[in-house]
Design a protein around this motif. Structure first.
Motif, PDB file in Angstrom:
ATOM      1  N   LEU A   2       0.839  -1.181   0.000  1.00  0.00           N
ATOM      2  CA  LEU A   2       0.000   0.000   0.000  1.00  0.00           C
ATOM      3  C   LEU A   2       0.887   1.249   0.000  1.00  0.00           C
ATOM      4  O   LEU A   2       2.023   1.200   0.459  1.00  0.00           O
ATOM      5  CB  LEU A   2      -0.916  -0.003   1.222  1.00  0.00           C
ATOM      6  N   PRO A   3       0.353   2.357  -0.495  1.00  0.00           N
ATOM      7  CA  PRO A   3       1.189   3.563  -0.575  1.00  0.00           C
ATOM      8  C   PRO A   3       1.613   4.079   0.787  1.00  0.00           C
ATOM      9  O   PRO A   3       2.576   4.809   0.893  1.00  0.00           O
ATOM     10  CB  PRO A   3       0.296   4.562  -1.292  1.00  0.00           C
ATOM     11  N   PHE A   4       0.896   3.736   1.821  1.00  0.00           N
ATOM     12  CA  PHE A   4       1.248   4.212   3.151  1.00  0.00           C
ATOM     13  C   PHE A   4       1.862   3.098   3.989  1.00  0.00           C
ATOM     14  O   PHE A   4       1.829   3.152   5.202  1.00  0.00           O
ATOM     15  CB  PHE A   4       0.025   4.797   3.857  1.00  0.00           C
ATOM     16  N   SER A   5       2.421   2.112   3.320  1.00  0.00           N
ATOM     17  CA  SER A   5       3.033   1.001   4.044  1.00  0.00           C
ATOM     18  C   SER A   5       4.287   1.469   4.761  1.00  0.00           C
ATOM     19  O   SER A   5       4.995   2.370   4.320  1.00  0.00           O
ATOM     20  CB  SER A   5       3.385  -0.126   3.080  1.00  0.00           C
ATOM     21  N   PHE A   6       4.558   0.869   5.876  1.00  0.00           N
ATOM     22  CA  PHE A   6       5.718   1.256   6.656  1.00  0.00           C
ATOM     23  C   PHE A   6       6.912   0.363   6.374  1.00  0.00           C
ATOM     24  O   PHE A   6       7.881   0.381   7.099  1.00  0.00           O
ATOM     25  CB  PHE A   6       5.375   1.242   8.147  1.00  0.00           C
ATOM     26  N   GLU A   7       6.790  -0.416   5.324  1.00  0.00           N
ATOM     27  CA  GLU A   7       7.911  -1.258   4.922  1.00  0.00           C
ATOM     28  C   GLU A   7       8.740  -0.527   3.874  1.00  0.00           C
ATOM     29  O   GLU A   7       9.322  -1.132   2.998  1.00  0.00           O
ATOM     30  CB  GLU A   7       7.388  -2.569   4.371  1.00  0.00           C
ATOM     31  N   TRP A   8       8.765   0.770   3.983  1.00  0.00           N
ATOM     32  CA  TRP A   8       9.435   1.600   2.990  1.00  0.00           C
ATOM     33  C   TRP A   8      10.943   1.384   3.039  1.00  0.00           C
ATOM     34  O   TRP A   8      11.553   1.377   4.093  1.00  0.00           O
ATOM     35  CB  TRP A   8       9.135   3.067   3.239  1.00  0.00           C
ATOM     36  N   ILE A   9      11.496   1.221   1.865  1.00  0.00           N
ATOM     37  CA  ILE A   9      12.945   1.102   1.707  1.00  0.00           C
ATOM     38  C   ILE A   9      13.345   2.110   0.641  1.00  0.00           C
ATOM     39  O   ILE A   9      12.716   2.189  -0.405  1.00  0.00           O
ATOM     40  CB  ILE A   9      13.351  -0.318   1.265  1.00  0.00           C
ATOM     41  N   TRP A  10      14.358   2.897   0.915  1.00  0.00           N
ATOM     42  CA  TRP A  10      14.784   3.929  -0.022  1.00  0.00           C
ATOM     43  C   TRP A  10      15.593   3.302  -1.151  1.00  0.00           C
ATOM     44  O   TRP A  10      16.813   3.328  -1.150  1.00  0.00           O
ATOM     45  CB  TRP A  10      15.603   4.997   0.681  1.00  0.00           C
TER      46      TRP A  10
END
Length: 54
Positions: A2-10
């Motif tokens: 999802l766009p607001f997922s907290f599995e964000w990796i740069w």
């Protein structure tokens, strides 16, 4: 994902995917907002008198 997922990796993959996703969602949102506002304005101009086609 999802766009607001907290599995964000740069990384480039995430930035391209989320950039494209938010770009598409923005266009859809702006289009829907325009249609709703246009329909409300047209309804207000019609005056609620039914289906008059003059």
């Amino acid at each position: 994902m999802l766009p607001f997922s907290f599995e964000w990796i740069w990384d480039v993959g995430h930035m391209v995917f989320h950039g494209g996703l938010w770009y598409a969602l923005s266009i859809i949102g702006i289009g829907l907002t325009y249609c709703i506002v246009k329909a409300a304005i047209d309804s207000a101009k019609a005056g609620g008198g039914g289906h008059h086609h003059h």
